[in-house]
Design a protein around this motif. Structure first.
Motif, PDB file in Angstrom:
ATOM      1  N   ILE A 120       8.028   8.977   2.759  1.00 17.31           N
ATOM      2  CA  ILE A 120       8.492   8.081   1.673  1.00 17.31           C
ATOM      3  C   ILE A 120       8.605   6.958   1.109  1.00 17.31           C
ATOM      4  CG2 ILE A 120      11.373   6.665   2.459  1.00 17.31           C
ATOM      5  CD1 ILE A 120      11.269   9.622   2.644  1.00 17.31           C
ATOM      6  N   VAL A 121       8.114   6.439  -0.143  1.00 15.75           N
ATOM      7  CA  VAL A 121       8.135   5.177  -0.190  1.00 15.75           C
ATOM      8  C   VAL A 121       8.668   3.906  -0.812  1.00 15.75           C
ATOM      9  CG1 VAL A 121       5.920   4.187  -1.817  1.00 15.75           C
ATOM     10  CG2 VAL A 121       5.726   6.578  -1.254  1.00 15.75           C
ATOM     11  N   ILE A 122       8.448   2.728   0.077  1.00 13.20           N
ATOM     12  CA  ILE A 122       9.178   1.865   0.194  1.00 13.20           C
ATOM     13  C   ILE A 122       9.341   0.750  -0.854  1.00 13.20           C
ATOM     14  CG2 ILE A 122      11.656   0.141   0.988  1.00 13.20           C
ATOM     15  CD1 ILE A 122      10.628   2.279   3.397  1.00 13.20           C
ATOM     16  N   ASP A 123       9.218  -0.223  -2.011  1.00 17.04           N
ATOM     17  CA  ASP A 123       9.162  -0.594  -2.367  1.00 17.04           C
ATOM     18  C   ASP A 123      10.146  -2.240  -2.108  1.00 17.04           C
ATOM     19  OD1 ASP A 123       7.117   0.038  -3.453  1.00 17.04           O
ATOM     20  OD2 ASP A 123       7.106   0.108  -5.332  1.00 17.04           O
ATOM     21  N   ILE A 124       9.497  -3.695  -1.852  1.00 20.18           N
ATOM     22  CA  ILE A 124      10.497  -4.706  -1.696  1.00 20.18           C
ATOM     23  C   ILE A 124      10.489  -6.198  -2.518  1.00 20.18           C
ATOM     24  CG2 ILE A 124      10.592  -6.906   0.055  1.00 20.18           C
ATOM     25  CD1 ILE A 124      11.352  -3.818   0.701  1.00 20.18           C
ATOM     26  N   ASP A 125      11.144  -6.235  -3.813  1.00 17.26           N
ATOM     27  CA  ASP A 125      11.225  -6.673  -5.070  1.00 17.26           C
ATOM     28  C   ASP A 125      10.217  -6.337  -5.900  1.00 17.26           C
ATOM     29  OD1 ASP A 125      13.615  -7.701  -2.949  1.00 17.26           O
ATOM     30  OD2 ASP A 125      12.461  -9.221  -2.764  1.00 17.26           O
ATOM     31  N   LEU A 168      -7.975   6.725   2.917  1.00 18.74           N
ATOM     32  CA  LEU A 168      -7.110   7.428   1.577  1.00 18.74           C
ATOM     33  C   LEU A 168      -5.356   7.041   1.583  1.00 18.74           C
ATOM     34  CD1 LEU A 168      -7.783   8.379  -1.493  1.00 18.74           C
ATOM     35  CD2 LEU A 168      -6.864  10.991   0.096  1.00 18.74           C
ATOM     36  N   ILE A 169      -4.844   6.964   2.717  1.00 19.58           N
ATOM     37  CA  ILE A 169      -3.242   6.780   2.467  1.00 19.58           C
ATOM     38  C   ILE A 169      -3.701   4.767   1.514  1.00 19.58           C
ATOM     39  CG2 ILE A 169      -0.938   5.880   3.862  1.00 19.58           C
ATOM     40  CD1 ILE A 169      -2.327   8.360   5.265  1.00 19.58           C
ATOM     41  N   ALA A 170      -4.181   4.400   2.473  1.00 16.74           N
ATOM     42  CA  ALA A 170      -4.031   2.791   1.739  1.00 16.74           C
ATOM     43  C   ALA A 170      -4.606   2.461   0.254  1.00 16.74           C
ATOM     44  CB  ALA A 170      -5.060   2.102   2.737  1.00 16.74           C
ATOM     45  N   ARG A 171      -5.558   3.198  -0.014  1.00  9.43           N
ATOM     46  CA  ARG A 171      -5.759   3.642  -1.634  1.00  9.43           C
ATOM     47  C   ARG A 171      -4.472   3.694  -2.786  1.00  9.43           C
ATOM     48  NH1 ARG A 171     -10.889   5.549   0.594  1.00  9.43           N
ATOM     49  NH2 ARG A 171     -10.864   7.446  -0.614  1.00  9.43           N
ATOM     50  N   ILE A 172      -4.101   4.981  -1.896  1.00 14.04           N
ATOM     51  CA  ILE A 172      -3.268   5.121  -2.713  1.00 14.04           C
ATOM     52  C   ILE A 172      -1.692   4.211  -2.796  1.00 14.04           C
ATOM     53  CG2 ILE A 172      -1.486   7.133  -2.933  1.00 14.04           C
ATOM     54  CD1 ILE A 172      -3.593   8.746  -1.879  1.00 14.04           C
ATOM     55  N   ARG A 198       0.247  -4.429   2.627  1.00 13.99           N
ATOM     56  CA  ARG A 198       1.325  -5.618   2.584  1.00 13.99           C
ATOM     57  C   ARG A 198      -0.771  -6.715   1.946  1.00 13.99           C
ATOM     58  NH1 ARG A 198       4.272  -9.309   6.599  1.00 13.99           N
ATOM     59  NH2 ARG A 198       5.815  -8.618   5.718  1.00 13.99           N
ATOM     60  N   GLU A 199      -0.514  -6.767   0.988  1.00 12.71           N
ATOM     61  CA  GLU A 199      -1.742  -8.067   0.570  1.00 12.71           C
ATOM     62  C   GLU A 199      -2.796  -7.170   0.796  1.00 12.71           C
ATOM     63  OE1 GLU A 199      -1.367 -11.321   2.649  1.00 12.71           O
ATOM     64  OE2 GLU A 199       0.355 -12.296   1.220  1.00 12.71           O
ATOM     65  N   GLY A 200      -3.482  -5.596   0.635  1.00 11.89           N
ATOM     66  CA  GLY A 200      -4.047  -4.843   0.956  1.00 11.89           C
ATOM     67  C   GLY A 200      -4.694  -4.402   2.250  1.00 11.89           C
ATOM     68  N   GLU A 201      -3.703  -4.628   3.064  1.00 14.90           N
ATOM     69  CA  GLU A 201      -4.242  -4.356   4.216  1.00 14.90           C
ATOM     70  C   GLU A 201      -2.491  -2.943   4.654  1.00 14.90           C
ATOM     71  OE1 GLU A 201      -4.803  -6.174   8.881  1.00 14.90           O
ATOM     72  OE2 GLU A 201      -5.116  -7.595   7.591  1.00 14.90           O
ATOM     73  N   LEU A 202      -3.091  -2.075   5.857  1.00 14.62           N
ATOM     74  CA  LEU A 202      -2.418  -1.089   6.095  1.00 14.62           C
ATOM     75  C   LEU A 202      -1.972  -0.856   7.254  1.00 14.62           C
ATOM     76  CD1 LEU A 202      -0.193   1.923   5.899  1.00 14.62           C
ATOM     77  CD2 LEU A 202      -2.484   2.928   5.482  1.00 14.62           C
ATOM     78  N   ALA A 227      -1.981   1.135  -2.484  1.00 15.06           N
ATOM     79  CA  ALA A 227      -2.432   0.004  -3.254  1.00 15.06           C
ATOM     80  C   ALA A 227      -2.149   0.256  -4.734  1.00 15.06           C
ATOM     81  CB  ALA A 227      -4.403  -0.224  -3.239  1.00 15.06           C
ATOM     82  N   ASN A 228      -2.219   1.418  -5.109  1.00  8.32           N
ATOM     83  CA  ASN A 228      -1.929   1.461  -6.783  1.00  8.32           C
ATOM     84  C   ASN A 228      -0.645   0.693  -7.225  1.00  8.32           C
ATOM     85  OD1 ASN A 228      -0.956   2.928  -9.002  1.00  8.32           O
ATOM     86  ND2 ASN A 228      -2.878   3.289  -8.971  1.00  8.32           N
TER      87      ASN A 228
END
Length: 413
Positions: free
Chosen positions: A235-240, A201-205, A123-127, A207-208
């Motif tokens: 599993i990657v989930i995007d909200i709205d 690295l997870i956070a950088r990916i 969220r907003e650049g923070e993992l 952030a894309n």
């Protein structure tokens, strides 16, 4: 409010394992990852049964609390289903699975979790890791016995304290509700990802701004590039984000027909006592592994073993420190003795020319020289050039050379 959840799921056997014991599901509102354990005794069966059972609650809910309770009960019912399967197929004794699941209800996520798979929120650049690992080393971290850095390399980092399976009829499942916002990106993964790829690295990916599927594929690639010693499910989930819906997808062992994973032709493993079923390996094994310890004796043995390891490590570092201190002291003594074989000519505090023993350096407040012999020759009797030479430090190699310099100065005077 109208909500749109976009998700993607990928699963891979990794670079070492021979079969995929992970399962994953990205549905309309439900998302989950299950990491099976038990080797040929049925890790793939366990994750498939749990996933196929839990995904039946993928529907709309008006109340997040109802969704949370429903999701938690689904995990407990999956646990019963696993126990029943073992009863019908004794060769599967010892199988189990982790489960991390999320069910979206409007602006909230209902979550349920057991084991060492993980749920993250970007969220907003923070993992942020929002789930807690149910592992032996996490318990040591929580009680202050070791640090997070030590946990990452601890020899017992694979020991699980809680799983679904035929071990505990009433497992303790974590369940809670968190608010979610438009733009949030959620990640659920087995330890095949977070055990290999660093959180930075997870956070950088994450952030894309690419699609969930693209991001999930990149996370999988990062694990494979790191060696992927275990199965990897992401599993990657995007909200709205955007308005493109996705069709529910099941990956891993749950994507195969259940008749296949319970087929009589699959390899049979011997039934083993519980203490043999405790590890979640990062390498292929020949016996069922990765299970929750149920006895206080076993847990006590693990704690005692950890304490012995700490005592050995403390003894090593104390011995190392003592040896290092002795070596440094010896170097210091020998170094000081060497300085006392050197002489130079300088000006004493009272203004007379003097022969100094040592060198013109100091260590902290300690000077490495002292007046060896003070002459009657005064600095005021010297020429400006001679005084400048003395101030620029003359370092003869012997007492005889120093006396020769004094003689020259006296003669010149």
């Amino acid at each position: 409010m109208a909500s749109n959840t976009r998700g993607a799921a990928v699963s891979n056997v990794g670079r070492v394992r021979s079969n995929n014991q992970d399962s994953g599901y990205a549905g309309h509102d439900l998302f989950l990852v299950a990491d099976g354990m038990g080797g040929h005794a049925g890790g793939d069966v366990a994750s498939a049964i749990a996933t196929n059972h839990i995904k039946q609650v993928d529907r709309e809910y008006d109340d997040p609390e109802v969704a949370r309770e429903t999701l938690k009960n689904a995990l407990l019912e999956a646990n019963e289903a696993l126990a029943e399967t073992v009863y019908e197929h004794p060769e599967l004794t010892g199988m189990g699975t982790t489960v991390s699941a999320a069910l979206r209800v409007g602006d909230f996520m209902a979550l349920a979790h057991i084991g060492d798979s993980r749920i993250y929120l970007w969220r907003e650049g923070e993992l942020t890791q929002v789930s807690t690992d149910h592992t032996f080393v996490q318990r040591l971290v929580d009680t202050g016995r070791i640090t997070e850095e030590e946990a990452a390399v601890h020899p017992r980092r694979s020991v699980l304290m809680r799983v679904l399976g035929d071990v505990d009829a009433h497992p303790d499942v974590d369940s809670w509700i968190l608010e979610t916002r438009p733009g949030d990106r959620w990640l659920m993964c087995s330890d095949g990802l977070h055990g290999v790829v660093k959180s930075e690295l997870i956070a950088r990916i994450l952030a894309n701004p690419a699609s969930p599927k693209t991001v999930a594929d990149r996370l999988l690639k990062a694990s494979l590039d790191g060696g992927a010693p275990d199965n990897v499910t992401v599993i990657v989930i995007d909200i709205d984000r955007g308005d493109q819906p996705h069709e529910p997808v099941t990956v891993g062992s749950a994507a195969a027909p259940l008749s296949y994973v319970t087929d009589a032709s699959r390899p049979r493993a011997p039934r083993l006592p519980l203490p043999s079923l405790l590890l979640h390996p990062t390498r292929p094994v020949q016996v069922p592994t990765h299970f929750e310890p149920q006895t206080e004796d076993y847990l006590g043995e693990l704690i005692e073993e950890d304490e012995r390891r700490h005592r050995r490590r403390r003894a090593f570092w104390i011995s190392f420190a003592i040896i290092a201190a002795v070596v440094l002291a010896a170097i210091g003594v020998l170094g000081y003795q060497w300085t006392q074989t050197r002489y130079y000519v300088g000006i004493a505090p009272d203004g007379n020319v003097a022969i100094y023993r040592g060198v013109q350096q100091q260590v902290g407040p300690w000077h490495l020289s002292h007046i060896y012999q003070e002459t009657e020759l005064q600095a005021g009797d010297l020429t400006d050039f001679e005084r400048q030479q003395l101030r620029q430090t003359t370092n003869p190699s012997s007492l005889q050379d120093a006396r020769g310099i004094v003689g020259q100065l006296s003669h010149g005077g």
